[in-house]
Design an enzyme around this catalytic site. Structure first.
Site, PDB file in Angstrom:
ATOM      1  N   ASN A   9       0.880  -1.174   0.000  1.00 35.10           N
ATOM      2  CA  ASN A   9       0.000   0.000   0.000  1.00 35.10           C
ATOM      3  C   ASN A   9       0.912   1.216   0.000  1.00 35.10           C
ATOM      4  O   ASN A   9       1.491   1.568   1.021  1.00 35.10           O
ATOM      5  CB  ASN A   9      -0.894  -0.018   1.249  1.00 35.10           C
ATOM      6  CG  ASN A   9      -1.713   1.260   1.377  1.00 35.10           C
ATOM      7  OD1 ASN A   9      -1.761   2.082   0.454  1.00 35.10           O
ATOM      8  ND2 ASN A   9      -2.371   1.425   2.520  1.00 35.10           N
ATOM      9  N   LYS A  11       0.143   4.212  -0.233  1.00 35.56           N
ATOM     10  CA  LYS A  11      -0.481   5.414   0.370  1.00 35.56           C
ATOM     11  C   LYS A  11      -0.254   6.618  -0.548  1.00 35.56           C
ATOM     12  O   LYS A  11      -0.231   6.439  -1.760  1.00 35.56           O
ATOM     13  CB  LYS A  11       0.035   5.626   1.796  1.00 35.56           C
ATOM     14  CG  LYS A  11      -0.138   4.351   2.641  1.00 35.56           C
ATOM     15  CD  LYS A  11       0.069   4.534   4.112  1.00 35.56           C
ATOM     16  CE  LYS A  11      -0.131   3.189   4.818  1.00 35.56           C
ATOM     17  NZ  LYS A  11      -0.035   3.295   6.273  1.00 35.56           N
ATOM     18  N   HIS A  94      -9.472   1.421   4.819  1.00 38.81           N
ATOM     19  CA  HIS A  94      -8.199   1.583   5.537  1.00 38.81           C
ATOM     20  C   HIS A  94      -8.417   2.529   6.722  1.00 38.81           C
ATOM     21  O   HIS A  94      -9.185   3.484   6.630  1.00 38.81           O
ATOM     22  CB  HIS A  94      -7.128   2.129   4.588  1.00 38.81           C
ATOM     23  CG  HIS A  94      -5.759   2.047   5.183  1.00 38.81           C
ATOM     24  ND1 HIS A  94      -5.305   2.968   6.102  1.00 38.81           N
ATOM     25  CD2 HIS A  94      -4.764   1.147   5.020  1.00 38.81           C
ATOM     26  CE1 HIS A  94      -4.076   2.625   6.466  1.00 38.81           C
ATOM     27  NE2 HIS A  94      -3.729   1.530   5.834  1.00 38.81           N
ATOM     28  N   GLU A  96      -6.739   4.877   7.822  1.00 41.14           N
ATOM     29  CA  GLU A  96      -6.489   6.294   7.522  1.00 41.14           C
ATOM     30  C   GLU A  96      -7.707   6.927   6.860  1.00 41.14           C
ATOM     31  O   GLU A  96      -7.983   8.113   7.057  1.00 41.14           O
ATOM     32  CB  GLU A  96      -5.230   6.419   6.654  1.00 41.14           C
ATOM     33  CG  GLU A  96      -3.980   6.158   7.498  1.00 41.14           C
ATOM     34  CD  GLU A  96      -2.820   5.536   6.740  1.00 41.14           C
ATOM     35  OE1 GLU A  96      -2.826   5.546   5.498  1.00 41.14           O
ATOM     36  OE2 GLU A  96      -1.903   5.015   7.404  1.00 41.14           O
ATOM     37  N   GLU A 166      -5.402  -4.610  10.530  1.00 38.86           N
ATOM     38  CA  GLU A 166      -4.370  -3.598  10.742  1.00 38.86           C
ATOM     39  C   GLU A 166      -4.644  -2.847  12.046  1.00 38.86           C
ATOM     40  O   GLU A 166      -5.450  -1.912  12.065  1.00 38.86           O
ATOM     41  CB  GLU A 166      -4.366  -2.600   9.576  1.00 38.86           C
ATOM     42  CG  GLU A 166      -4.059  -3.236   8.241  1.00 38.86           C
ATOM     43  CD  GLU A 166      -3.395  -2.235   7.291  1.00 38.86           C
ATOM     44  OE1 GLU A 166      -2.313  -2.560   6.789  1.00 38.86           O
ATOM     45  OE2 GLU A 166      -3.933  -1.141   7.093  1.00 38.86           O
ATOM     46  N   GLY A 172       2.609   2.533  10.729  1.00 34.11           N
ATOM     47  CA  GLY A 172       3.548   3.626  10.548  1.00 34.11           C
ATOM     48  C   GLY A 172       4.257   4.032  11.834  1.00 34.11           C
ATOM     49  O   GLY A 172       4.902   5.072  11.898  1.00 34.11           O
ATOM     50  N   SER A 212       3.491  -1.908  10.328  1.00 36.96           N
ATOM     51  CA  SER A 212       4.940  -1.969  10.560  1.00 36.96           C
ATOM     52  C   SER A 212       5.544  -3.330  10.226  1.00 36.96           C
ATOM     53  O   SER A 212       6.504  -3.759  10.866  1.00 36.96           O
ATOM     54  CB  SER A 212       5.276  -1.561  12.000  1.00 36.96           C
ATOM     55  OG  SER A 212       4.870  -0.220  12.236  1.00 36.96           O
TER      56      SER A 212
HETATM   57  P1  13P Z   1       3.093   0.522   7.645  1.00 35.03           P
HETATM   58  O1  13P Z   1       3.588  -0.776   7.060  1.00 35.03           O
HETATM   59  O2  13P Z   1       3.809   1.718   7.104  1.00 35.03           O
HETATM   60  O3  13P Z   1       2.976   0.479   9.120  1.00 35.03           O
HETATM   61  O4  13P Z   1       1.573   0.682   7.088  1.00 35.03           O
HETATM   62  C1  13P Z   1       0.714  -0.375   7.202  1.00 35.03           C
HETATM   63  C2  13P Z   1      -0.499  -0.042   6.432  1.00 35.03           C
HETATM   64  O5  13P Z   1      -1.258   0.831   6.801  1.00 35.03           O
HETATM   65  C3  13P Z   1      -0.745  -0.780   5.197  1.00 35.03           C
HETATM   66  O6  13P Z   1      -2.027  -0.525   4.711  1.00 35.03           O
END
Ligand code: 13P
Length: 250
Positions: A9, A11, A94, A96, A166, A172, A212
């Protein structure tokens, strides 16, 4: 046996030129992968990524879509638009998007049904906030999110989607869930699916871990019996790191 899936992903990262460079360095490293691989890229990168990934076996994904087929929804994209530009999967719900763009369990459910109806593979994200984990609410939260997202689907539709667990506190932050925590909560999600659709459906659905995940911790997480792959944020932006995770899953 469920085939593992490693999905990147990206982002809100990478212009089309940067996407081209990243895909060109990643593809040679991904040759011979024995798991499914997907790259979920920003909308502006879909066209170039589709061209570069064509014939590689790597699936192309988007990061969001609207549930309506067309209309007055400024800034949104439909399932048909994603398919037309070569995407075969889409991340939905997601954290976010839930956190910053007011996505609800209900809108995630609508999007999931629309994606499946259009023939896109939805990667439906669920996961608890830090306060929720600390308050002992994890199982309750992922149960509610899963139930509402999958409400009204058939077993066949459910088998053809992917769920990603997640935990929001692990995204992150460098704070990865332990192998056992991730395995346990994914087991809870699978039991919700069993309750809704029966055992054979629950045993067939792929449930990924995200948060992560990186080249160093992937093997431990992927060795857990409930974990069918990873949804990778930061580490998917580096060809070597992403390829190392794919290798760990292969
Ligand atoms: P990270 O791997 O950067 O923690 O992000 C995970 C994520 O949100 C994947 O959709």
């Amino acid at each position: 046996m469920r085939k593992k899936l490693i999905a990147g992903n990206w982002k809100m990262n990478n212009t089309p030129a940067e996407a081209k460079a990243l895909i060109n360095s990643a593809l040679p490293l991904l040759k011979g992968a024995a798991c499914d691989v997907a790259m979920c890229v920003p909308a502006v990168d879909l066209a170039i990524a589709s061209e570069l990934l064509s014939g590689s076996g790597v699936m192309l994904g988007a990061q969001n879509m609207h549930w309506a087929s067309a209309g007055a929804y400024t800034g949104e994209l439909s399932a048909a638009m994603l398919l037309a530009v070569g995407a075969s999967c889409v991340i939905l719900g997601h954290s976010e998007r839930r956190q910053y763009f007011a996505e609800t369990d209900e809108t995630v459910g609508k999007k999931t049904r629309a994606a499946l109806a259009a023939g896109l593979l939805p990667v439906v994200c669920v996961g608890e906030l830090k306060e929720e984990r600390l308050g002992g609410q994890t199982d309750k939260v992922v149960t509610r999110q899963t139930r509402v997202a999958l409400d009204g689907l058939t077993s066949e539709q459910t088998i053809s989607l992917v769920v990603a667990y997640e935990p929001v506190w692990a995204i992150g932050t460098g704070l990865v869930a332990t192998d056992e925590q991730a395995n346990e909560t994914i087991g809870v999600i699978r039991s919700v699916i069993k309750d809704m659709f029966g055992e054979s459906t629950a045993n067939a659905v792929r449930i990924l871990y995200g948060g992560s995940m990186n080249a160093a911790n992937a093997a431990g997480l992927l060795a857990q019996p409930e974990i069918d792959g990873g949804l990778i944020g930061g580490a998917s932006l580096k060809a070597n790191d992403f390829a190392a995770i794919v290798k760990a899953a292969s």
